[in-house]
Design an enzyme around this catalytic site. Structure first.
Site, short mmCIF file in Angstrom:
data_model
loop_
_atom_site.label_atom_id
_atom_site.label_comp_id
_atom_site.label_asym_id
_atom_site.label_seq_id
_atom_site.Cartn_x
_atom_site.Cartn_y
_atom_site.Cartn_z
N ARG A 151 32.21 4.20 50.87
CA ARG A 151 32.39 5.12 52.00
C ARG A 151 32.38 4.30 53.28
O ARG A 151 31.36 3.77 53.70
CB ARG A 151 31.27 6.15 52.03
CG ARG A 151 31.41 7.18 53.14
CD ARG A 151 32.55 8.12 52.82
NE ARG A 151 32.52 9.31 53.67
CZ ARG A 151 33.42 9.59 54.63
NH1 ARG A 151 34.41 8.74 54.85
NH2 ARG A 151 33.35 10.73 55.29
N GLY A 152 33.55 4.14 53.90
CA GLY A 152 33.70 3.26 55.05
C GLY A 152 32.81 3.58 56.22
O GLY A 152 32.27 2.68 56.86
N ASP B 271 29.93 4.70 56.23
CA ASP B 271 28.54 4.31 55.97
C ASP B 271 28.31 2.80 56.11
O ASP B 271 27.35 2.37 56.78
CB ASP B 271 28.11 4.75 54.57
CG ASP B 271 27.87 6.24 54.47
OD1 ASP B 271 27.84 6.90 55.51
OD2 ASP B 271 27.72 6.73 53.32
N ARG C 242 31.08 0.03 56.01
CA ARG C 242 32.22 -0.88 56.16
C ARG C 242 31.87 -2.08 57.04
O ARG C 242 32.21 -3.22 56.71
CB ARG C 242 33.41 -0.13 56.75
CG ARG C 242 34.66 -1.03 56.91
CD ARG C 242 35.76 -0.33 57.68
NE ARG C 242 36.16 0.90 57.06
CZ ARG C 242 37.04 0.99 56.06
NH1 ARG C 242 37.57 -0.11 55.55
NH2 ARG C 242 37.36 2.16 55.56
N GLY D 189 51.24 2.57 57.70
CA GLY D 189 52.22 3.65 57.79
C GLY D 189 52.70 4.16 56.47
O GLY D 189 53.52 5.08 56.41
N GLU E 68 39.01 8.02 43.82
CA GLU E 68 38.94 6.62 43.37
C GLU E 68 38.03 6.48 42.16
O GLU E 68 38.34 5.77 41.20
CB GLU E 68 38.41 5.72 44.50
CG GLU E 68 39.41 5.43 45.59
CD GLU E 68 38.82 4.51 46.67
OE1 GLU E 68 39.58 4.05 47.52
OE2 GLU E 68 37.59 4.26 46.63
#
Length: 1079
Positions: A19-20, A22, A24, A52, A86
């Site tokens: 979870r970024g 939290d 990253r 993109g 994921e």
């Protein structure tokens, strides 16, 4: 053997689901940084995904292409639907198992129960998902429960919350698993197990020292394959490992620093480390490799600089490390202090056929109908692994006709791919070593290595050192008999190089192919001969006449080796050169003074050029030539070691030896017109072999040309050799100067006396006095402490054999028809082989005193009577120390347990089986019952008696021993252990009209072990054929208890028939010795 190939290649080592929001910029950033430092290649979504684009397909693909799938459960992980998707994909990949992913779970700031039960903050997240993502919630819940049940890493439990330690533990675990990947060694491995067993790799695990081992052999022999197999078996036992493949080639293309960096990065996992020079790299290796035991393989090293830069010494490494080198040069590793070096051998026939079949037929054995062709292919390659693979692939799928065509073509044109591989070994040699290899190929295969080294030293090639290099590089081998050998494929490579050499330069340096020799030496090609250094011409028997211009030989200014010869077999006594039609035209006005080897069998010229002075000459062989004189004035030829002038009928005098004092072999055999032997022969202090067989006219030694002082030093008095001539008796060379002589052949020289001075030849090992006219031999023979072989065959006037030195192993005296007595110790006690066939007077006059010493007795002139015939046999028994009572053969002093090779054989005219044999039967087989308590340990031996009649001339007979069920336990024939003797006895014996019966008595203590598996009864069966009719057989087994019986027992020799005057033969063998008599 762990030889698994890597079947799947991963794009990424690691994929991390987190979870970024939290972690990253904190934990995950530190984790990826540590991965990078340790060389772990991780997918990172913020840098690897194209901007993109739709993220989902690329992310799923990244998951599929990553080996390790790491899920980091943090407080807000369950709030992200993307993270949960994921997780589902990760678990699907895990369940599929092809390829095999490894899932690792990290509990960062939540406990496993929270994840498993979706409690606390995870419950709050799912309350929201129930509203927005109802269709996927059940799947997500199941995924979280399943993942939480995996064993994982918990930040608080493992490192008490210290993130740096936690990250290091995670990356180390992954790194360890990433490193545990076996190398690809290919399929169809044959023969490696033998080497792995010999190496005993277990001794290197947790060893208390640094071990260095080398694997050596020629190109393509399988060094790298073996090293990879060892690596695959051993890397799991070390804390670090590295396989540096093809060090030679990498160094050549990229430099040794590249190899150093690969080694350091692989073991230290430090890709960012930069090295500016070789010395810096060596320092890093020395400092950093000493902290943990490692496995290091340096493949195909070829220079000491590589060893110094990569593994300078054992002190560089931690105790318990194993360093393996593969190399073509054993000396390179020896000089580096490598503990043990293993030389890879060629595959045997069975292994070769199996490996070849894998590639030629895609199975272990040849296809039906191809067995013979496959055998030919394997024979051509002679066990070279890479060559077997190359040839197998080349022939795969081809028809029989194509196989035949290709195998025929290979005889003339070697396979190019095989040649390229072998050429690598040749290219690594210096110029002298290359020249030696090519010279050996042309003419020295099978020759004595010391002789070859002397010849090549005469060419200034420093042969001792450079030949050892060829041995170390496995290009040649030296057998235990000192003969030089070379693999056929290496020969083919060398011959191809010689051929290429002539094409590129237009001037051949070596001529060894007969057709090329005839072509180049013809009158039209004389100008092509100037560059030739080596000329070898085998004189084949041919009906076609070939003309060679002598001018061509004269033009060879650089010629250092000349060998024109006809092959001679050891067993063949050739009196003259016949059969070849090579005609030399013109006069020989010049010979190269560069010659080191000058061999010209049948040389047609009577004299050599007057200016011929080859100062470096090592060997001269002019056998069967028309030469009349070598030179008139002494020549200083200090390197000359061998001179052979066999059967030179025109030669009347030897050359002056005074300035060739290093001569070791002089062969004058068959020089029947040799009259004068120069007295300087006595100055040859290094002479080892002297052969004067059939020099019947030699009589003069120019004793009137030398001062008295010289005579007193080198020559004997008139009481030396006395030659059987009409001229006054003349003396010959003293033996005092020949103190290194080992082999002396004076057979058929009309000698009437052998001087006492012969006892001074302290190094003499072999003495041949065959066919001479002396009546006695000097007692000084007992002083020859090195003498092993004495031959006096057909010395028909010889009456007494004197006492011999203890060193004597063999005495051959067949055909000594006047021989009456033998002095000295018993042959059995001295372990001496004695051959006394056709010595009739010896049987009548031999007696042995109570001390088992043979004394001389008066010669009996009475005719041979029946009792005299029996005395012949009795004298043999006494001579052999066999007493005529009980089972006396089985109590000989040389017989001890375990018994081997004690046999007594008697062949004579007779028709009755002696009473000693307890089992008798008519015909050619007999059944022998074994005792109820039978054990082969009870048996000392047995006797066999056969009454037979010859129908046709034959020497083939013997018997087999079969078990109760018909299986063969053993076989025996007198020819298997005394072939020459029995064949000689029966050879050319005609079958007469009233051919009498004969008896073969055979007593043995050597075959008891053959009866180890015997049960119930055994059957002895004689080989019956159309040449021999077997009439009766007798057998007796001799047990230990038989030896305890007193005189009441019948003697094994008591009831023998009378030995008739028609003749017979006796042979006693033990260990490697024998006594043979016949009459």
């Amino acid at each position: 053997m762990a030889t698994t190939s890597i079947l799947h290649r991963w794009k990424y080592d690691v994929f991390v689901s987190f979870r970024g929001d939290d972690i990253r910029k904190s934990f995950v950033d530190h984790l990826f940084n540590d991965f990078n430092q340790k060389g772990i290649y991780a997918f990172r979504d913020d840098t690897k995904l194209p901007k993109g684009e739709e993220i989902s397909p690329h992310l799923y693909k990244a998951i599929e292409e990553s080996r390790f799938l790491i899920v980091i459960f943090s407080k807000n992980y369950a709030s992200s639907s993307w993270c949960l998707r994921e997780l589902v994909k990760i678990l699907q990949c895990k369940q599929m198992g092809k390829p095999k992913h490894e899932v690792q779970i990290i509990f960062y700031d939540v406990k496993p129960d929270v994840v498993r039960k979706q409690a606390g903050i995870y419950a709050e997240a799912f309350a929201k998902h129930d509203v927005s993502n109802r269709t996927e919630v059940d799947k997500w819940r199941e995924a979280l429960s399943m993942a939480a049940n995996f064993s994982g890493w918990d930040l608080q439990d493992m490192t008490n919350g210290f993130e740096s330690k936690f990250i290091d533990s995670i990356s180390r675990e992954i790194l360890k698993k990433l490193s545990n990947v076996p190398l690809d060694v290919g399929e169809n491995l044959v023969g490696l197990d033998i080497y792995l067993d010999k190496l005993d790799l277990s001794r290197f695990i947790r060893s208390d020292k640094v071990n260095m081992i080398g694997i050596c052999g020629i190109s393509g022999i399988g060094k790298t394959t073996l090293a990879k197999a060892i690596y695959n078996l051993m890397y799991v036992h070390f804390e670090g490992s590295c396989f540096c493949e093809d060090v030679k080639e990498v160094t050549k293309r990229q430099g040794i620093i590249q190899v150093q960096m690969h080694l350091i990065n692989k073991i230290l996992k430090a890709e960012d480390l930069k090295i500016s020079c070789v010395g810096e790299g060596s320092t890093v290796i020395k400092q950093r490799m000493a902290c943990k035991p490692i496995l290091l393989v340096l493949d195909d090293v070829d220079h000491r600089d590589q060893l110094k830069a990569l593994a300078g010494s054992t002190s560089w490494f931690c105790l318990g490390s194993l360093i393996i080198f593969t190399c073509k040069d054993k000396q390179l590793l020896r000089s580096h202090g490598v503990d043990e070096i293993h030389d890879m051998k060629f595959l045997d026939e069975d292994q070769s056929l199996q490996l070849f079949s894998f590639y030629a037929f895609k199975e272990k054995h040849p296809s039906m109908g191809f067995q013979g062709l496959a055998d030919k292919a394997v024979k051509y390659v002679q066990g070279h692994p890479l060559a077997l693979i190359v040839l197998g692939c080349f022939l795969y799928g081809k028809t029989m006709g194509q196989w035949v065509s290709e195998l025929d073509r290979l005889k003339l044109h070697p396979n190019e791919e095989i040649q390229r591989v072998l050429r690598l070994s040749y290219d690594g040699l210096n110029l002298q070593q290359q020249n030696i290899l090519l010279d050996i190929t042309c003419l020295f295969i099978g020759e004595n290595s010391e002789f070859v080294a002397s010849i090549l030293d005469g060419c200034n090639f420093f042969a001792d050192t450079n030949m050892q290099v060829l041995v170390d590089k496995s290009l040649i081998t030296i057998r235990s008999d000192m003969s030089l050998q070379m693999h056929d494929l290496i020969q083919a490579m060398a011959r191809e190089i010689i051929h290429e050499e002539s094409i590129m330069t237009g001037k051949q340096r070596r001529l060894w192919n007969s057709s090329e020799v005839y072509n180049v030496l013809s009158e039209k090609k004389v100008q092509m001969t100037e560059a030739i250094e080596v000329l070898v011409l085998l004189l084949h028997k041919s009906s076609q006449k070939v003309h060679i211009d002598a001018k061509a030989v004269a033009h060879m200014k650089k010629l250092r080796i000349l060998k024109i010869y006809q092959e001679e077999k050891v067993s063949e006594q050739k009196l003259e050169l016949k059969g070849h039609n090579v005609i030399f035209l013109g006069n020989l006005y010049y010979l190269s003074n560069e010659l080191s080897l000058f061999c010209w069998h049948g040389c047609p010229f009577k004299y050599l050029p007057s200016d011929f002075y080859p100062e470096n000459i090592v060997a001269i062989d002019l056998s069967y030539s028309r030469i009349k004189q070598l030179w008139t004035k002494p020549k200083c030829l200090t390197r000359l070691k061998i001179m052979k002038l066999r059967y030179c009928y025109n030669l009347t005098t030897t050359p002056d030896f005074s300035k060739i004092t290093n001569l070791e072999e002089l062969d004058l055999e068959g020089c029947v017109n040799m009259v004068t032997i120069h007295p300087s022969i006595g100055m040859l202090k290094r002479l080892v072999v002297l052969n004067m067989r059939d020099c019947r006219r030699a009589k003069s030694f120019h004793n009137n040309q030398l001062p008295q002082a010289f005579w007193s030093r080198w020559w004997t008095s008139i009481r030396g050799f006395i030659w059987n001539q009409q001229h006054p008796q003349r003396s010959v060379v003293s033996f005092e100067g020949l103190h290194m002589l080992k082999d002396l052949n004076l057979s058929y020289c009309n000698l009437e006396q052998v001087p006492d001075a012969i006892g001074g030849l302290s190094c003499l090992e072999k003495l041949n006095l065959e066919g001479n006219n002396f009546t006695t031999l000097p007692g000084s023979l007992s002083q020859l402490s090195s003498l092993k072989w004495l031959q006096v065959d057909c010395c028909k006037k010889l009456e007494v054999l004197p006492e011999f030195p203890h060193s004597l192993e063999t005495i051959k005296a067949p055909g000594c028809t006047s021989l009456c007595s033998i002095m000295g110790s018993n042959p059995i006690m001295s372990k001496r082989s004695t051959y006394l066939s056709n010595c009739p007077k010896l049987f009548k006059n031999l007696a042995i005193d109570s001390q088992v010493l043979i004394s001389e007795t008066q010669c009996l002139d009475s005719s041979i009577t029946s009792q005299g015939s029996i005395d012949r046999f009795s004298s043999f028994l006494r001579y052999a120390c066999i007493q005529n009572n009980g089972c006396e053969l089985f109590q000989l002093p040389m017989i001890s347990w375990p018994r081997s090779n004690q046999k007594l054989d008697i062949i004579y005219h007779g028709n009755r089986i002696p009473n000693w044999f307890t089992n008798k039967s008519m015909g050619n087989h007999i059944k022998v019952e074994l005792p109820l308590d039978w054990s082969s340990r009870m048996l000392m031996g047995y006797g066999v008696c056969v009454v037979f009649k010859r129908k046709k001339p034959s020497t083939y007979f013997g018997y087999t021993v079969n078990n109760f069920d018909g299986t063969i336990l053993g076989a025996c024939s007198p020819y298997s252990y005394s072939e020459s003797y029995y064949r000689e006895y029966f050879r050319d014996k005609p079958i007469i009209i009233n051919e009498s019966d004969m008896i073969w008595l055979h007593y043995t203590t050597s075959d008891t072990l053959r009866l180890k598996k015997a049960k119930n009864f055994v059957t002895f069966g004689f080989y019956e054929n159309e040449a021999i009719e077997v009439k009766e057989m007798g057998v007796r087994l001799v047990f230990y208890e038989d030896l305890d019986q007193e005189a009441a027992d019948v003697s094994m020799f008591q009831d023998l028939p009378t030995l008739s005057e028609h003749g017979g033969a006796l042979c006693l063998t033990w260990d490697m010795s024998c006594i043979e008599w016949s009459w």
